[in-house]
Design an enzyme around this catalytic site. Structure first.
Site, PDB file in Angstrom:
ATOM      1  N   LYS A  39     -40.929 -19.068  17.539  1.00  0.00           N
ATOM      2  CA  LYS A  39     -41.574 -19.773  16.426  1.00  0.00           C
ATOM      3  C   LYS A  39     -40.676 -19.610  15.200  1.00  0.00           C
ATOM      4  O   LYS A  39     -40.026 -18.569  15.034  1.00  0.00           O
ATOM      5  CB  LYS A  39     -42.953 -19.138  16.202  1.00  0.00           C
ATOM      6  CG  LYS A  39     -43.819 -19.840  15.184  1.00  0.00           C
ATOM      7  CD  LYS A  39     -45.219 -19.199  15.148  1.00  0.00           C
ATOM      8  CE  LYS A  39     -46.105 -19.829  14.103  1.00  0.00           C
ATOM      9  NZ  LYS A  39     -47.474 -19.271  14.103  1.00  0.00           N
ATOM     10  N   SER A 114     -51.260 -22.349  14.342  1.00  0.00           N
ATOM     11  CA  SER A 114     -50.043 -22.824  13.745  1.00  0.00           C
ATOM     12  C   SER A 114     -48.827 -22.778  14.667  1.00  0.00           C
ATOM     13  O   SER A 114     -47.790 -23.341  14.321  1.00  0.00           O
ATOM     14  CB  SER A 114     -49.753 -21.998  12.486  1.00  0.00           C
ATOM     15  OG  SER A 114     -49.475 -20.653  12.814  1.00  0.00           O
ATOM     16  N   SER A 138     -53.526 -18.401  15.807  1.00  0.00           N
ATOM     17  CA  SER A 138     -52.416 -19.349  15.968  1.00  0.00           C
ATOM     18  C   SER A 138     -51.715 -19.325  17.311  1.00  0.00           C
ATOM     19  O   SER A 138     -50.817 -20.115  17.550  1.00  0.00           O
ATOM     20  CB  SER A 138     -51.378 -19.111  14.883  1.00  0.00           C
ATOM     21  OG  SER A 138     -51.827 -19.725  13.716  1.00  0.00           O
TER      22      SER A 138
HETATM   23  N1  GLN Z   1     -55.798 -21.277  11.260  1.00  0.00           N
HETATM   24  C1  GLN Z   1     -55.735 -19.952  10.740  1.00  0.00           C
HETATM   25  C2  GLN Z   1     -55.171 -19.954   9.340  1.00  0.00           C
HETATM   26  O1  GLN Z   1     -54.848 -20.990   8.865  1.00  0.00           O
HETATM   27  C3  GLN Z   1     -54.896 -19.066  11.621  1.00  0.00           C
HETATM   28  C4  GLN Z   1     -53.481 -19.327  11.477  1.00  0.00           C
HETATM   29  C5  GLN Z   1     -52.620 -18.252  12.057  1.00  0.00           C
HETATM   30  O2  GLN Z   1     -53.037 -17.491  12.915  1.00  0.00           O
HETATM   31  N2  GLN Z   1     -51.401 -18.184  11.535  1.00  0.00           N
HETATM   32  O3  GLN Z   1     -55.043 -18.960   8.713  1.00  0.00           O
END
Ligand code: GLN
Length: 441
Positions: A39, A114, A138
């Protein structure tokens, strides 16, 4: 490794699906032990590392993140860096300054986020291992939307050295792959203490591998699900009972409903302080007018280079930490976090693992995402947040299809008990028939 895989094929695929921000030269791919991606919030010395943000569009770190370094040392070839929401802020991978990844089963739909690019790569490239990062879901969310396994270990199991922080007390590096055996084989390579990350832990190696004998389903987690998701989930539970011999019970976990608001307070509080370092001086984008007063200079660089969601989180996180409001928001959120941990601990006295659906809907179309409010998007994480907030290891397991789109379930185990999750995933993989996306290479 499959010798048919070539960088030119990956480039072609990327034109259609946008899962990579950058692709390597594939040196050493033929005959390599395995291929992987990282990532784009994990540093890599031979690729830019942007975390999906314009503010880091020219950042070229001089070092590899610990997880990347360890996979390379073990003979893995890094194919590229995967697309994501800016700094991990999002659920659909659309909050990015660069390419938005498209769902392997329908290009008009989101991959989730994400770690959307990671899930897409895991679904479309045969035998691929994608490194993802989860703060609040995410890994689970995109794994569910793209129909792959997504493994988030216990907080501290993997060194965060080289990770561009979102929320330090929440961030976890994990893995996504179409076959759970790939994760079970390669995950131990990145696990374990690292002196460069004082929160990484030399805790006993992963527990002995056994399938959970019993699982509990919190009744709160299945209320109000769309009928298709509910049906897939119920059928999967029947299979767990009948074909895997697992005892299934219903649990009450009332603290679940407070986890999501507490998470968004803690995560944005940490994010807003972490983002303070991007001020146009040390790394990333610089302002044009160096003659400005420093306050105006920082503001101009940050206004120009952070996306809308990053700005929203800076505001929210700064607000919740303000003098006078801190006790009401941030400190109370920390108490909720402790209460959620205790609720899991109570559950693990009765059952070996907790099971919920992963996401409350299938991957939405991009036009549907565009119509959602910030609050609706935050609420979509209500099932992935509890294990993340409490640092519990969890695994998205593909469990069915609705309208041709994948559905996932999420198995959660106690701290450091990752082994039972991976074992369950591997056993499940023998029973579950995956529908391979047409574009797979
Ligand atoms: N959707 C969650 C957020 O926006 C989790 C995102 C993540 O785990 N980076 O914080």
């Amino acid at each position: 490794m499959s010798s048919a895989l070539s960088i030119s094929k990956i480039r072609e695929l990327n034109e259609e699906y946008g899962m990579f921000y950058s692709i390597g030269d594939g040196k050493g791919l033929d005959g390599s032990r395995f291929h992987f991606s990282a990532k784009d919030n994990l540093t890599t010395k031979d690729h830019p590392t942007t975390a999906g943000s314009k503010i880091l569009s020219n950042y070229r770190p001089p070092f590899d993140a610990a997880a990347v370094e360890r996979l390379r040392e073990a003979g893995g070839v890094l194919l590229g860096k995967t697309s994501m929401d800016e700094f991990g802020f999002g659920t659909f991978s659309v909050n990015s300054a660069f390419e938005v990844p498209r769902n392997p089963y329908d290009r008009d739909r989101s991959c989730g986020g994400s770690s959307g690019g990671a899930a897409c790569a895991a679904a479309l490239i045969d035998g691929h291992l994608a490194l993802g990062v989860s703060t609040g879901g995410s890994i689970s969310c995109p794994a569910a939307f793209c129909g792959v396994f997504g493994f988030t270990p216990t907080y501290g199991r993997v060194s965060r050295y080289g990770l561009l922080d979102y929320g330090n007390s929440l961030d976890k590096i994990g893995m996504l792959a179409a076959d759970c055996a790939t994760i079970a084989e390669l995950f131990p390579l990145i696990a374990g203490a690292d002196e460069r990350d004082p929160t990484s832990c030399g805790h006993p190696p992963m527990g002995e591998c056994r399938i959970p004998a019993s699982i509990g389903i919190p009744s709160e987690s299945i209320k109000g699900l769309p009928p298709g998701i509910r049906k897939s989930f119920d059928e999967a539970v029947t299979k767990l009972k009948d074909d895997m011999g697992i005892e299934v019970r219903t649990l009450e976990m009332p603290m679940f409903r407070y986890a999501q608001p507490a998470y968004y307070i803690i995560a944005t509080s940490e994010a807003s302080t972490n983002l303070a370092r991007y001020g146009g001086m040390r790394y990333g984008a610089r302002g044009k007018d160096l003659g400005l007063h420093f306050d105006r200079y920082f503001t101009s660089v940050r206004s120009e280079n952070f996306g809308a969601e990053a700005k929203r989180r800076i505001l929210l996180g700064t607000f919740t930490r303000m003098v006078g409001l801190r006790d009401r928001y941030y400190l109370r959120a920390l108490q909720v976090r402790q209460a959620v941990i205790e609720e899991y601990r109570r559950a693990f006295k009765d059952v070996d693992a907790v099971l919920t659906p992963t996401m409350p809907f299938i991957a939405p179309r991009f036009n549907e995402v565009a119509g959602m409010s910030a609050l609706e998007i935050y609420l979509a994480d209500h099932l992935t947040i509890p294990p993340n907030l409490s640092g519990m290891p969890h695994l998205n397991i593909p469990c069915g299809y609705v309208e041709g789109m994948p559905v996932g379930m999420q198995l959660v185990a106690d701290h450091w008990d990752e082994g039972c999750l991976l074992q369950a995933g591997m056993e499940w993989g023998k029973l579950f028939e995956r529908i391979r996306p047409e574009a797979m290479i």
